[in-house]
Design a protein around this motif. Structure first.
Motif, mmCIF file in Angstrom:
data_model
loop_
_atom_site.group_PDB
_atom_site.id
_atom_site.type_symbol
_atom_site.label_atom_id
_atom_site.label_comp_id
_atom_site.label_asym_id
_atom_site.label_seq_id
_atom_site.Cartn_x
_atom_site.Cartn_y
_atom_site.Cartn_z
ATOM 1 N N ALA A 12 0.830 -1.206 0.000
ATOM 2 C CA ALA A 12 0.000 0.000 0.000
ATOM 3 C C ALA A 12 0.867 1.259 0.000
ATOM 4 C CB ALA A 12 -0.930 -0.006 1.207
ATOM 5 N N ASP A 13 1.944 1.250 0.782
ATOM 6 C CA ASP A 13 2.853 2.404 0.817
ATOM 7 C C ASP A 13 3.511 2.643 -0.531
ATOM 8 O OD1 ASP A 13 2.222 2.746 3.478
ATOM 9 O OD2 ASP A 13 4.068 1.821 4.237
ATOM 10 N N LEU A 14 3.927 1.560 -1.187
ATOM 11 C CA LEU A 14 4.548 1.698 -2.505
ATOM 12 C C LEU A 14 3.558 2.262 -3.527
ATOM 13 C CD1 LEU A 14 6.659 -1.568 -2.789
ATOM 14 C CD2 LEU A 14 7.528 0.769 -2.773
ATOM 15 N N LYS A 15 2.323 1.780 -3.486
ATOM 16 C CA LYS A 15 1.312 2.273 -4.422
ATOM 17 C C LYS A 15 1.033 3.754 -4.196
ATOM 18 C CE LYS A 15 -2.423 0.010 -5.132
ATOM 19 N NZ LYS A 15 -3.624 -0.831 -5.015
ATOM 20 N N MET A 16 0.962 4.148 -2.923
ATOM 21 C CA MET A 16 0.705 5.545 -2.602
ATOM 22 C C MET A 16 1.869 6.417 -3.053
ATOM 23 S SD MET A 16 -1.351 7.783 -1.425
ATOM 24 C CE MET A 16 -2.549 6.861 -0.513
ATOM 25 N N ALA A 17 3.080 5.988 -2.777
ATOM 26 C CA ALA A 17 4.255 6.751 -3.172
ATOM 27 C C ALA A 17 4.344 6.873 -4.691
ATOM 28 C CB ALA A 17 5.521 6.081 -2.635
ATOM 29 N N HIS A 18 3.954 5.828 -5.397
ATOM 30 C CA HIS A 18 4.018 5.851 -6.854
ATOM 31 C C HIS A 18 2.946 6.772 -7.446
ATOM 32 C CE1 HIS A 18 5.172 4.462 -10.783
ATOM 33 N NE2 HIS A 18 3.946 4.076 -11.058
ATOM 34 N N SER A 19 1.820 6.873 -6.777
ATOM 35 C CA SER A 19 0.766 7.747 -7.292
ATOM 36 C C SER A 19 1.127 9.223 -7.098
ATOM 37 C CB SER A 19 -0.576 7.440 -6.625
ATOM 38 O OG SER A 19 -0.524 7.756 -5.257
ATOM 39 N N VAL A 20 1.882 9.534 -6.060
ATOM 40 C CA VAL A 20 2.292 10.910 -5.805
ATOM 41 C C VAL A 20 3.466 11.290 -6.701
ATOM 42 C CG1 VAL A 20 3.247 12.468 -4.077
ATOM 43 C CG2 VAL A 20 1.478 10.838 -3.428
ATOM 44 N N THR A 21 4.509 10.479 -6.654
ATOM 45 C CA THR A 21 5.707 10.702 -7.461
ATOM 46 C C THR A 21 6.141 9.355 -8.017
ATOM 47 O OG1 THR A 21 6.391 12.428 -5.917
ATOM 48 C CG2 THR A 21 8.053 11.612 -7.440
ATOM 49 N N PRO A 22 6.339 9.232 -9.303
ATOM 50 C CA PRO A 22 6.719 7.926 -9.860
ATOM 51 C C PRO A 22 7.974 7.366 -9.199
ATOM 52 C CG PRO A 22 6.208 9.469 -11.612
ATOM 53 C CD PRO A 22 6.186 10.245 -10.327
ATOM 54 N N LEU A 23 7.910 6.081 -8.876
ATOM 55 C CA LEU A 23 9.046 5.404 -8.252
ATOM 56 C C LEU A 23 10.172 5.233 -9.263
ATOM 57 C CD1 LEU A 23 7.248 2.515 -6.338
ATOM 58 C CD2 LEU A 23 8.214 4.585 -5.357
ATOM 59 N N GLU A 24 11.382 5.193 -8.754
ATOM 60 C CA GLU A 24 12.530 4.963 -9.620
ATOM 61 C C GLU A 24 12.463 3.560 -10.225
ATOM 62 O OE1 GLU A 24 17.267 4.477 -8.981
ATOM 63 O OE2 GLU A 24 16.306 6.184 -7.993
ATOM 64 N N PRO A 57 9.498 0.941 -10.580
ATOM 65 C CA PRO A 57 8.104 0.564 -10.352
ATOM 66 C C PRO A 57 7.879 -0.944 -10.250
ATOM 67 C CG PRO A 57 8.397 1.386 -12.569
ATOM 68 C CD PRO A 57 9.688 1.604 -11.851
ATOM 69 N N LEU A 58 8.878 -1.744 -10.584
ATOM 70 C CA LEU A 58 8.725 -3.191 -10.445
ATOM 71 C C LEU A 58 8.648 -3.616 -8.981
ATOM 72 C CD1 LEU A 58 11.108 -4.500 -13.232
ATOM 73 C CD2 LEU A 58 8.636 -4.314 -13.273
ATOM 74 N N GLN A 59 9.004 -2.703 -8.067
ATOM 75 C CA GLN A 59 8.872 -2.985 -6.635
ATOM 76 C C GLN A 59 7.418 -3.258 -6.280
ATOM 77 O OE1 GLN A 59 10.364 0.683 -5.084
ATOM 78 N NE2 GLN A 59 12.408 -0.160 -4.700
ATOM 79 N N ILE A 60 6.500 -2.581 -6.951
ATOM 80 C CA ILE A 60 5.074 -2.769 -6.675
ATOM 81 C C ILE A 60 4.668 -4.196 -7.029
ATOM 82 C CG2 ILE A 60 2.737 -2.019 -7.253
ATOM 83 C CD1 ILE A 60 3.958 0.754 -7.838
ATOM 84 N N ARG A 61 5.103 -4.672 -8.193
ATOM 85 C CA ARG A 61 4.778 -6.031 -8.620
ATOM 86 C C ARG A 61 5.364 -7.055 -7.657
ATOM 87 N NH1 ARG A 61 7.069 -7.966 -14.229
ATOM 88 N NH2 ARG A 61 6.040 -6.047 -14.867
ATOM 89 N N ARG A 62 6.614 -6.838 -7.255
ATOM 90 C CA ARG A 62 7.283 -7.757 -6.340
ATOM 91 C C ARG A 62 6.532 -7.811 -5.006
ATOM 92 N NH1 ARG A 62 12.250 -5.502 -6.247
ATOM 93 N NH2 ARG A 62 12.596 -6.313 -8.337
ATOM 94 N N ALA A 63 6.111 -6.668 -4.496
ATOM 95 C CA ALA A 63 5.385 -6.616 -3.221
ATOM 96 C C ALA A 63 4.033 -7.319 -3.341
ATOM 97 C CB ALA A 63 5.194 -5.171 -2.779
ATOM 98 N N ARG A 64 3.353 -7.118 -4.473
ATOM 99 C CA ARG A 64 2.048 -7.755 -4.684
ATOM 100 C C ARG A 64 2.196 -9.271 -4.713
ATOM 101 N NH1 ARG A 64 0.674 -5.713 -9.556
ATOM 102 N NH2 ARG A 64 1.328 -7.581 -10.644
#
Length: 63
Positions: free
Chosen positions: A26-38, A40-47
Motif C-alpha cells: 500500500a505504501d509503494l502504491k501511494m508513493a508511486h501515485s504521488v511521485t513515480p518510483l525509480e 516501479p517493479l517494486q510494486i509487482r514484487r510486493a504484490r
C-alpha cells in the motif's frame, strides 16, 4: 521472499508477515501515485509476496 522461505514460517509468523507485506504494498502504491518510483517493479514484487503469503496461509488453514 522466496516460496521456500515462506514454507518454513509458522502460521503466526505468516500472519505477521502478511500484514507487513500488505502495508508495504500500500505504501509503494501511494508513493508511486504521488511521485513515480525509480523502480516501479517494486510494486509487482510486493504484490506477489502478498499473494505467496496469503496462499500459504490459506493452504495451512484448510489442512
Amino acid at each position: 521472499m522466496k516460496q521456500s522461505e515462506v514454507k518454513e514460517l509458522s502460521v503466526d509468523d505468516l500472519g505477521l508477515k502478511l500484514v507487513e507485506a500488505k502495508k508495504q504494498h500500500a505504501d509503494l502504491k501511494m508513493a508511486h501515485s504521488v511521485t513515480p518510483l525509480e523502480n516501479p517493479l517494486q510494486i509487482r514484487r510486493a504484490r506477489r509476496i502478498v499473494a505467496r503469503l496469503a496462499t500459504e496461509l490459506t493452504k495451512r488453514e484448510n489442512q
